[in-house]
Write a protein that holds these residues in place. Structure first.
Motif, short mmCIF file in Angstrom:
data_model
loop_
_atom_site.label_atom_id
_atom_site.label_comp_id
_atom_site.label_asym_id
_atom_site.label_seq_id
_atom_site.Cartn_x
_atom_site.Cartn_y
_atom_site.Cartn_z
N LEU A 112 0.83 -1.21 0.00
CA LEU A 112 0.00 0.00 0.00
C LEU A 112 0.86 1.26 0.00
CD1 LEU A 112 -2.71 -1.13 2.56
CD2 LEU A 112 -3.12 -0.54 0.18
N VAL A 159 2.06 1.86 -3.39
CA VAL A 159 1.03 2.46 -4.25
C VAL A 159 1.00 3.98 -4.02
CG1 VAL A 159 -1.46 2.67 -4.66
CG2 VAL A 159 -0.43 0.40 -4.47
N LEU A 160 1.04 4.39 -2.76
CA LEU A 160 0.98 5.84 -2.47
C LEU A 160 2.23 6.57 -2.95
CD1 LEU A 160 -0.82 6.09 0.99
CD2 LEU A 160 -1.79 5.99 -1.31
N ASN A 177 4.03 5.59 -5.46
CA ASN A 177 3.89 5.61 -6.92
C ASN A 177 2.87 6.65 -7.37
OD1 ASN A 177 5.65 3.87 -8.18
ND2 ASN A 177 4.49 2.07 -7.52
N ASN A 178 1.85 6.86 -6.54
CA ASN A 178 0.86 7.88 -6.86
C ASN A 178 1.53 9.26 -6.96
OD1 ASN A 178 -2.01 8.49 -7.27
ND2 ASN A 178 -1.84 9.65 -5.37
#
Lengths: 154, 277
Positions: free
Chosen positions: B43, B46-47, B49-50
């Motif tokens: 997770l 993901v953040l 990468n965001n």
């Protein structure tokens, strides 16, 4: 895609590729009125709904999209299932009522990652307005995604 | 110091666009830490990468491009050439930024009628007149999810730091994953019913802390939270806490806890900075 979602164990990550429809507060309300007078607008049977409202940047190649809170949409779960929903994607808990409805109909619920708008935006390969363009970000959009991450909840 | 209103409008428009995609407040920030494993690490990736994708592909960090809030500190000797007031200039900047930047317009004109204003105005402006001749403007883009789980309470003086820390804990526990954690939390204690929320946002905007004792108690209590990134199991529900204490009345102890999601979107313009002149 539906088979893969249904067979994924609970609490596991998975990546979705294929067609999904966005919907949220106002478009749920509009859809409920729409089907009182007209036929089911969705042609497919194994529908995946994503509770989301995108930015307008997809027309410019730099859109963002991400999940909104699913619990607000629980009053519309039965309607979406009656129209052919097999999986719902949103953010957060859907409560006991939401869980009951999903279990009774063998429909999956997946939690996407709140606020990861740019990340999800990049997974969208195609987007078209499907219904209620007058609602702007709250319209129903038909989108093609590839490698869209989520966690299976139910 | 004097500025042309068009110059200022364009500067603020650029600042909004930058804050939506690559905010000053998150430069160099990472959601990954060495204790993370398994799902939480994924997770956090993901953040991270965001943040990276937003910057590289010029996409808004979050699809909720927020309510715009300005915190203005205007020197008494700072002037504009031209007749437009600051609120007019700032709202023009918002309108143009949201249109040109393809940002989502999320403001409705009436809380019951819910009709979209279609340009994301009005922005909310907090003005402070300061000594000197400089102009400093902080802009904050804040999504609805984390604003909805913020809270305030009129506490009593006897409740002290322990009581405030309990209220902070309860607020964040109740928020759970709803406001997209890890949270950046702004806490204000003091002031009045109407000002305490603004002070809590000021603490957040300036990333300031003036009460280490309260911060320590709060951080200690927060270890008991039972969720992590985005409300899933994990160890990282809160990214940071900022505390501001303010003078208040002998009978009062207002407290506000403003939670911000992982997309902390704050930018600063100041005539003290040569590039902003």
């Amino acid at each position: 895609m539906i088979d893969k979602i249904l067979s994924t164990p609970e609490n596991e990550f998975l990546e979705i590729s294929g067609t999904i429809f966005t919907i949220r507060d106002q478009s749920c309300k509009f859809l409920a009125e729409y089907i009182k007078k007209k036929k089911n607008p969705f042609k497919d049977e194994n529908l995946i709904f994503f509770f989301a409202g995108p930015t307008p940047g997809f027309e410019n190649g730099n859109g963002s999209i991400g999940p909104t809170t699913s619990s607000r949409m629980v009053p519309f779960f039965e309607m979406l299932i009656s129209l052919g929903a097999k999986a719902l994607i949103g953010k957060g808990d859907v409560g006991i009522k939401g869980k009951d409805i999903l279990e009774k109909s063998n429909v999956s619920y997946l939690s996407a990652f709140g606020g990861a708008g740019a990340y999800y935006g990049k997974t969208v390969e195609k987007m078209e307005t499907f219904l209620f363009p007058e609602l702007g970000p709250e319209a129903i959009y038909k989108i093609e995604v590839s490698g869209f991450p989520a966690i299976k909840i139910y | 110091m004097s500025l042309h209103p068009l110059f200022l409008k364009n500067k603020i428009k650029e600042l909004i666009l930058e804050t939506s995609v690559n905010p000053q407040s998150l430069h160099g920030f990472s959601f990954i830490n060495s204790s993370m494993t398994g799902k939480e690490l994924k997770l956090a990736e993901v953040l991270d990468n965001n943040l990276k994708i937003a910057k590289e592909t010029n996409r808004p960090l979050c699809q909720d491009c927020g309510t715009v809030q300005f915190f203005v500190e205007k020197g008494v000797h700072f002037t504009f050439s031209g007749g437009a007031g600051l609120e007019t200039i700032l709202n023009s900047a918002v309108k143009e930024a949201y249109e040109e930047g393809f940002l989502r317009k999320s403001m409705v004109i009436h809380p019951f009628e819910r009709k979209n204003t279609c340009d994301n105005t009005p922005a909310f402006v907090h003005m402070k007149e300061t000594d000197g001749a400089e102009l400093t403007i902080y802009v904050m883009l804040k999504g609805g999810g984390s604003e909805n789980v913020s809270n305030m309470k009129m506490m009593t003086p006897a409740e002290g730091r322990e009581g405030v820390a309990d209220f902070v804990f309860e607020t964040i526990k109740k928020a759970g994953g709803k406001g997209c954690p890890p949270y950046f939390a702004g806490i204000a204690v003091g002031g009045t019913f109407d000002t305490v929320g603004t002070f809590a946002k000021e603490a957040l905007i300036k990333k300031e802390n003036d009460d280490d004792e309260l911060k320590t108690i709060v951080l200690d209590k927060l270890k008991d939270l039972d969720f992590g990134i985005l409300g899933f199991d994990g160890s990282f529900p809160v990214a940071d806490v900022y505390v501001k204490t303010v003078p208040t009345h002998i009978a009062m102890m207002p407290v506000a806890v403003v939670l911000n999601c992982h997309s902390l979107r704050i930018g600063k313009f100041s005539t003290e900075n040569k590039n902003d002149r």
